[in-house]
Design an enzyme around this catalytic site. Structure first.
Site, short mmCIF file in Angstrom:
data_model
loop_
_atom_site.label_atom_id
_atom_site.label_comp_id
_atom_site.label_asym_id
_atom_site.label_seq_id
_atom_site.Cartn_x
_atom_site.Cartn_y
_atom_site.Cartn_z
N ASP A 82 59.23 69.26 44.94
CA ASP A 82 57.88 69.24 44.39
C ASP A 82 57.62 70.59 43.70
O ASP A 82 58.42 70.97 42.84
CB ASP A 82 56.86 68.90 45.49
CG ASP A 82 55.55 68.40 44.91
OD1 ASP A 82 55.59 67.74 43.86
OD2 ASP A 82 54.49 68.67 45.49
N ASP A 113 63.73 66.35 44.72
CA ASP A 113 63.20 67.65 44.29
C ASP A 113 62.38 68.25 45.41
O ASP A 113 62.09 67.58 46.40
CB ASP A 113 62.31 67.45 43.05
CG ASP A 113 61.17 66.49 43.35
OD1 ASP A 113 60.11 66.94 43.79
OD2 ASP A 113 61.33 65.26 43.18
N1 LIG Z 1 57.48 65.67 43.57
C1 LIG Z 1 57.14 64.40 43.48
N2 LIG Z 1 55.84 64.01 43.56
C2 LIG Z 1 55.51 62.70 43.50
N3 LIG Z 1 56.40 61.71 43.31
C3 LIG Z 1 57.69 62.04 43.21
N4 LIG Z 1 58.79 61.31 43.05
C4 LIG Z 1 59.86 62.13 43.02
N5 LIG Z 1 59.47 63.41 43.17
C5 LIG Z 1 58.12 63.38 43.29
#
Ligand SMILES: Nc1ncnc2[nH]cnc12
Ligand SMILES: CSC[C@H]1O[C@H](OP(=O)(O)O)[C@H](O)[C@@H]1O
Length: 305
Positions: A233, A231
Site C-alpha cells: 500500500d 504491494d
Molecule cells: N494497496 C491496495 N489498496 C487497495 N486495493 C488493492 N489491491 C491491490 N493492492 C491494493
C-alpha cells in the site's frame, strides 16, 4: 487466450463450487482444468460480470464454475461490479461454495508481496454506493455477519495451502482483518497508517470483498476470500506507494500460484468427507429466521433461484 465460443451454453448438472477470479485472474489456466461449457445466465438483478465457464478437473464428477469479477476484459470498477447478479447467477446453476480470489495490499511487514492471506474478518470502508443486499422492496431481513468467512472452507485451504506457497517461496497467512475500501483511487498515507494503528488485526486491503461476501451470506453460500499480496500500500517509508504496474507485476506470479492452489484445494474437496461442506448443507435454511416480514406478504426470493 481462447474465448471458448465453440463450447455449449448449457451444462446438465448442478455445479457446487465456484471460483471468482479478480485482478490478474480472468480465467483458470491450470493444465488439469478443461473448459466444457460457457453459461450466460440472466437474473432478476441483471447479467453477471462475465459468462460463467464450467471446467472439468481431473475429478470430472466435481466440475467447477469460474466467474471473472471485473469482466472478461476487466471493464468493471470495483464499485461497478454487479455483485447481486454474480452471486444470484452462481446460485442459480447450483453453486453453494465460493472461493473468491483478490489482489490485496499488505498492511504488515511480514506479509510480503506474493504471500497469500486467508482473512477471518473484514472491515467496511466502502461508501454505501454499491447495491448491498437482496432484501428491501417489501422484504425485510437481517443476516448475521459476525464471522464473515466460512471457517470450514478456510481450514481446507490452510491444510493444503502452506505446501503450495512454500514450493513457490511464499507464505500462507491464516487470519487477519481485510479492509475493504471504495476506490478506485488507492489510500492516502494518512488512511493507510490509521488502518494499521486502529483496526484490530488489520492485515490487508482491497476494494472488492464487500458486498460480494455479504450477498453470498444472504444467499446461504459458504464463502472465503484468498487474498494475494501485491504491494505494501503506501504506509511503508522504504517502499514506493502502490501502483497498478506493481500490482499487475506481482499478479503474474500470483496467478500461477492461485491456479496451483485451486488444484490442490479441489483435490482435497473431492474427498467424500467434504461433500457436505461443498454442498454447504450447514448453511441451508440459515436465513429462514432472518426475515422479519410476515410470510405470504412476498412471493419468492433468491432462494427459489
Ligand atoms: N494497496 C491496495 N489498496 C487497495 N486495493 C488493492 N489491491 C491491490 N493492492 C491494493
Ligand atoms: C488493480 S489494483 C486494485 C484492484 O485490485 C483488487 O481487485 P480484486 O479484488 O478484484 O482482485 C482490488 O480489490 C481492486 O479492485
Amino acid at each position: 487466450m481462447s474465448d471458448n465460443t465453440d463450447l455449449p451454453s448449457t451444462y446438465p448438472h448442478p455445479v457446487r463450487l465456484a471460483i471468482i477470479g479478480g485482478t490478474g485472474i480472468a480465467s483458470l489456466t491450470h493444465s488439469g482444468f478443461t473448459p466444457v461449457a460457457v453459461l450466460n445466465p440472466t437474473t432478476p438483478w441483471g447479467s453477471p460480470s462475465s459468462p460463467i465457464t464450467i471446467l472439468h478437473t481431473p475429478h470430472t464428477t466435481h466440475p467447477i464454475a469460474f466467474l471473472a469479477r471485473h469482466g472478461a476484459y476487466h471493464q468493471f470498477l470495483p464499485s461497478e461490479v454487479p455483485n447481486q447478479a454474480n452471486i444470484a447467477a452462481l446460485r442459480s446453476i447450483g453453486v453453494r461454495s465460493v472461493i473468491a480470489f483478490s489482489a490485496v495490499g499488505s498492511l504488515r511487514e511480514e506479509i510480503k508481496p506474493r504471500d497469500f492471506v486467508v482473512p477471518d474478518q473484514v472491515f467496511d470502508r466502502t461508501k454505501g454506493v454499491r447495491p448491498w443486499t437482496y432484501f428491501g422492496g417489501g422484504v425485510v431481513g437481517h443476516v448475521g455477519f459476525a464471522e464473515p468467512f466460512d471457517h470450514r472452507l478456510s481450514q481446507v485451504v490452510a491444510g493444503v495451502g502452506e505446501k503450495v506457497l512454500g514450493q513457490r517461496g511464499g507464505r500462507l497467512h491464516m487470519g487477519g482483518t481485510l479492509i475493504c475500501m471504495e476506490g478506485p483511487q488507492f489510500s492516502t498515507r494518512a488512511e493507510s497508517h490509521i488502518y494499521r494503528s486502529s483496526i484490530p488485526n488489520a492485515a490487508i486491503i482491497n476494494m472488492s470483498c464487500l458486498p460480494e461476501s455479504k450477498l453470498a451470506r444472504e444467499a446461504e453460500l459458504a464463502y472465503i476470500m484468498i487474498c494475494m499480496s501485491t504491494d505494501y500500500d503506501c504506509w511503508k517509508s522504504d517502499e514506493e506507494p502502490v501502483t497498478v504496474e506493481t500490482v499487475m507485476g506481482n499478479m503474474k506470479a500470483n496467478a500461477e500460484t492461485a491456479n496451483a492452489l485451486v488444484s490442490a484445494v479441489l483435490e482435497e474437496l473431492v474427498k467424500e468427507e467434504h461433500a457436505e461442506l461443498v454442498a454447504a448443507n450447514h448453511l441451508s435454511g440459515a436465513t429462514r429466521w432472518s426475515v422479519c416480514t410476515k410470510e405470504g406478504f412476498f412471493g419468492s426470493d433468491f432462494r427459489s433461484l
